[in-house]
Design a protein around this motif. Structure first.
Motif, short mmCIF file in Angstrom:
data_model
loop_
_atom_site.label_atom_id
_atom_site.label_comp_id
_atom_site.label_asym_id
_atom_site.label_seq_id
_atom_site.Cartn_x
_atom_site.Cartn_y
_atom_site.Cartn_z
N SER A 59 6.18 15.81 2.55
CA SER A 59 6.52 14.56 1.88
C SER A 59 7.75 13.95 2.53
O SER A 59 8.50 14.62 3.25
CB SER A 59 6.79 14.83 0.40
OG SER A 59 7.94 15.65 0.26
N THR B 244 4.51 5.05 2.65
CA THR B 244 5.00 6.41 2.92
C THR B 244 5.05 6.69 4.41
O THR B 244 6.01 7.29 4.91
CB THR B 244 4.08 7.43 2.22
OG1 THR B 244 4.08 7.19 0.81
CG2 THR B 244 4.53 8.84 2.50
N LYS B 245 4.01 6.25 5.14
CA LYS B 245 3.99 6.47 6.60
C LYS B 245 5.14 5.73 7.29
O LYS B 245 5.76 6.27 8.22
CB LYS B 245 2.64 6.02 7.17
CG LYS B 245 1.47 6.90 6.75
CD LYS B 245 0.16 6.40 7.36
CE LYS B 245 -1.02 7.27 6.93
NZ LYS B 245 -2.31 6.77 7.49
N ASP C 230 0.85 -1.19 0.00
CA ASP C 230 0.00 0.00 0.00
C ASP C 230 0.89 1.25 0.00
O ASP C 230 1.68 1.46 0.92
CB ASP C 230 -0.90 -0.01 1.23
CG ASP C 230 -1.97 1.08 1.17
OD1 ASP C 230 -1.77 2.07 0.42
OD2 ASP C 230 -2.99 0.95 1.86
N GLU D 122 0.51 17.14 7.22
CA GLU D 122 0.00 16.15 6.28
C GLU D 122 0.61 16.34 4.88
O GLU D 122 0.80 15.37 4.16
CB GLU D 122 -1.52 16.24 6.20
CG GLU D 122 -2.22 15.76 7.45
CD GLU D 122 -3.71 16.00 7.39
OE1 GLU D 122 -4.43 15.43 8.20
OE2 GLU D 122 -4.16 16.77 6.50
N ASP E 206 0.29 4.41 0.57
CA ASP E 206 0.08 5.33 1.69
C ASP E 206 0.76 4.81 2.95
O ASP E 206 1.43 5.56 3.67
CB ASP E 206 -1.42 5.52 1.93
CG ASP E 206 -2.10 6.26 0.78
OD1 ASP E 206 -1.38 7.02 0.10
OD2 ASP E 206 -3.31 6.06 0.57
#
Length: 816
Positions: free
Chosen positions: A227, A161-162, A156, A224, A158
């Motif tokens: 990046s 990235t987290k 995934d 949020e 997202d």
């Protein structure tokens, strides 16, 4: 039974009961705040219980993780965070051990949420300043785990990235926690830097293409929209900003290795971006350490492809531009020596077409890539020079000049003469970059003989490109008030006031400089105009040089000499003996007219200006090909043959002498035509081969040796002709032809004669030298003649009697 259980529960330790009470029956209700306050108060009142509280919380968290009760896990971590923030006493070290054990348990879990939760708690802990140091705490696991999270490949995007952002924050927390604690494991050790730096660079590179796709401020908050690349850059800058003098190398070495391993030098963009971050983040006094590492890395990649070497040089270029003035460090000449060495190495590669590489064998060279590398090195040399003060730049100019092979004097290290020429061109281009923007108040000290003499000798080369480079260097050195752009093209300017020239009074140092070097400059200007291979750019630079000398270094004597040179150039163009092409003759006439138009307005003598103006008007009507507007254009409008010019089409020396003499100029000097003095330097500069150089050296030696009476007679004749040649401009051409013929015969003799004959000739000279030495030794060893004369021995032979110095009788005039 119920009463017994209740009794047992009441007998449990108070800290356990307080810990249990913070957990609600339903984990979704969150932490029981009232009970958490009681636990915090208890921990502050009895700090010796902190380690037990931490151990019990750790036990519960491990059990909840195993049973997948993640709600209670979050409550436990929240409680730990609050206890850490509230308790700053000496006993916190034992509590921290339990805390780190719990964080480690979360990071080892497979669930991304638990990893992120553990990372957030660790970051909060990293921001706490502890009162007492820890002697036994280790962060090796956290460095490895956070680095691994930075490279996460979760499906995934997202969540991936987290996880990566959590890893970056974790590394930032480790650095903050350990960088200033001398008792901790040194985070700057290569074993840690080799994990931290590549992890940051991986995320920095991964976000290059996605930076522009961040959401707008109206759609998301600041946190949020951040990046991974932005967070990585911030973390990387913080890491470098904390680096001390001894840690710079350990921080930069992994960057170099990462760029090598992933072939990132060739693209240049990412490598340049990395080192811009480095140069702006580290302390300014440490900039030279980064530059030295880059130079060392360039040496290590001397056999890499030209694109890799060019990428490293481009990074050096950017680093030098960022570095503050003087930050190149104490080894300034070492920097330029390294760059010049690689420039020469690139020329060698280009000439040979290949080189041996230890890993892949013979590597074929691409000529255009080597040329790009050479241009990059030259630009970098100029960039370094711009960061240096004037005195250091003068040293660099002398250093580069010493590296240029001088024809006939410097030994050729490259096998072919073409290689010798290429080295000259490249080093002169480097010198041109160094002299760009060079401004000094005292040209006499900034440009000594050791620099100007070899530079001017290149102005006599037959190679047109080399002569043009020399002229560009001279123009850059003399232009101190940025007047050069106003003389970039040759034209007849009716009113020079529109140019808004910056003219200062010639200083005493400038007068001394011109008194010492003026005749050399005039002579080389004249000889450059005499070269048949000179084209439009040469004449434009010659015009700029004449104009700038008039602006920067002119006094009354210099102005007179410049006018004489301009008139001598007109005579040169009129002479049929020089065999100049028609274009060159027209170009010299145009150059002379443009400069006389300029100098007449600078002298502000009306009669002089009027005479120049009349000649130019007459040329515009009858012979426009003698003016720059028809000569120095893309398609010159010149005739096929140039007829003999006379009368009003020419500038008259007698009339100029008359009008300037009336204004106080030296009429005797003006009336004397300018004749350049030809020296041995002219012949040395035209040398084409090593054999010719050797033969001419033998020729000079034979001229000075008393081997034969014929040689002595030739010397006398030569000196007589030379004196006449220098004094009389009429006979100089014939004497010069005789000199050329004699030189040709000597050269031909040493090129075509058998080896035995040459060896016998040299052996005879060696025997003669030995005999002369024996005579000198005999005179030295023999006792000095006696002032009292000679005595006669008993055998009737005269014998010199040596008298001690203290018994000698000297005339009164010799005694002090």
């Amino acid at each position: 039974m119920t009463g017994v259980c209740g009794c047992c529960g009441a007998l449990r330790p108070r800290y356990k009961r307080l810990v249990d009470n913070i957990f609600p029956e339903d984990p979704e209700d969150g932490l029981v705040k009232a009970n958490m306050e009681k636990l915090t108060f208890y921990a502050l009142s009895a700090p010796e219980k902190l380690d037990r509280i931490g151990a019990y919380l750790s036990e519960r968290l491990s059990r909840d993780v195993a049973r997948h009760r993640y709600g209670y896990v979050c409550i436990a971590m929240e409680a730990l965070d609050q206890l850490l923030m509230a308790c700053h006493c000496q006993s916190i070290n034992l509590f921290v051990e339990s805390f780190l054990k719990m964080v480690r348990k979360l990071l080892e879990a497979d669930k991304p949420n638990l990893q992120i939760l553990g990372t957030n708690s660790f970051v909060k802990f990293a921001n706490i300043e502890e009162d007492t140091p820890s002697y036994h705490r280790s962060y090796d696991f956290f460095v490895s785990r956070f680095s691994e999270m930075c490279h996460s490949s979760y499906e995934d995007p997202d969540i991936r990235t987290k996880i990566r952002m959590a890893g970056i924050k974790g590394l930032q927390g480790v650095v903050r926690k350990t960088v200033n604690d001398e008792l901790q494991a040194n985070i700057w050790d290569p074993q840690h830097m080799d994990k931290i730096v590549p992890s940051l660079l991986f995320n920095l590179q991964s976000g290059e293409g996605t930076e522009s796709r961040s959401p707008s401020p109206l759609q998301s908050s600041k946190k949020e929209k951040e990046s991974p690349a932005e967070l990585t850059e911030r973390c990387f800058r913080e890491l470098l900003g904390r680096a001390a003098y001894g840690n710079i190398k350990n921080a930069v070495t992994p960057v170099l290795m990462h760029l090598d391993n992933h072939s990132l030098w060739e693209g240049k963009t990412f490598a340049v971006r990395c080192f811009k971050i480095i140069m702006y983040s580290i302390q300014s006094q440490h900039s030279h350490l980064v530059i030295q590492q880059l130079l060392g890395h360039l040496d290590a990649n001397s056999k890499s492809s030209a694109t890799v070497r060019a990428g490293i040089v481009e990074v050096l270029l950017e680093a030098a531009a960022i570095a503050a003035s003087g930050s190149v460090g104490p080894t300034v000449l070492e920097v330029f020596n390294t760059l010049l060495r690689h420039l020469r190495l690139s020329v060698d590669y280009e000439l040979t077409g290949s080189y041996e590489c230890t890993n892949i064998g013979t590597k074929i060279i691409k000529e255009h890539e080597e040329r790009q590398l050479q241009e990059a090195v030259i630009r970098t040399i100029g960039s370094f020079a711009n960061t240096l003060p004037t005195y250091q730049r003068s040293e660099v100019m002398l250093f580069i000049m010493g590296k240029i092979p001088i024809p006939g004097i410097t030994a050729v290290t490259i096998l072919s003469l073409n290689g010798n020429r290429m080295i000259q061109v490249m080093l002169l281009k480097s010198l041109r970059q160094v002299t760009c923007g060079f401004q000094t108040t005292n040209m006499l000290t900034a440009l000594p003989n050791s620099f100007l003499d070899p530079l001017l000798s290149f102005a006599l080369q037959e190679d047109a490109e080399i002569r043009l480079l020399v002229l560009e260097i001279l123009v850059s050195l003399i232009d101190r008030h940025d007047n050069l752009p106003k003389f970039s093209t040759i034209s007849i300017i009716s009113d020079i006031s529109v140019l808004k020239l910056k003219v200062d009074k010639c200083s005493r140092q400038d007068n001394l400089f011109m008194k010492k070097h003026a005749q050399h400059l005039y002579r080389h200007i004249y000889l450059c105009c005499k070269e048949q291979s000179s084209v439009r750019p040469h004449f434009e630079k010659l015009y700029s040089l004449l104009a700038l000398i008039s602006m920067e270094l002119a006094n009354e004597e210099v102005v007179v000499d410049l006018i004489r040179v301009a008139l001598a150039l007109q005579d040169l163009a009129l002479s049929s003996e020089e065999m100049l092409p028609v274009y060159n003759r027209c170009a010299v006439h145009a150059l002379s007219s443009a400069y006389l138009n300029l100098i007449s307005q600078l002298t502000t003598v009306p009669a002089f200006c009027q005479h120049v103006h009349e000649v130019i008007e007459m040329r515009q009507k009858e012979s426009p090909y003698l003016l720059p507007e028809d000569v120095f254009i893309e398609n010159p409008k010149i005739p096929k043959t140039l007829e003999k010019l006379e009368g009003e089409l020419l500038f008259q020396q007698a009339k100029i002498t008359e009008v300037l003499g009336g204004s106080g100029y030296n009429t005797e000097r003006l009336a004397t035509p300018y004749v350049p003095q030809f020296t041995d330097e002219d012949r040395l500069s035209k040398r084409k081969s090593i054999g010719e150089t050797i033969s001419l050296q033998v020729e000079v030696e034979s001229r000075n040796s008393p081997e034969k009476e014929e040689v002595n007679e030739n010397i006398k004749i030569y000196n007589t002709h030379r004196h006449i040649w220098l004094c009389s401009p009429v006979d100089s051409v014939g004497v010069e032809e005789q000199e050329k013929e004699r030189r040709r015969q000597v050269v031909e003799k040493f090129q075509k004669a058998p080896f035995e004959e040459i060896a016998a000739h040299c052996g005879a000279r060696a025997t003669m030298l030995q005999s002369k030495l024996n005579q000198i030794f005999e005179i030295t060893i023999r006792p000095p003649p006696s002032p009292s004369g000679t005595i006669t021995s008993s055998y009737g032979q005269t014998q010199s009697r040596s008298v001690p110095v203290y018994e000698m009788k000297f005339p009164d005039l010799c005694v002090y």
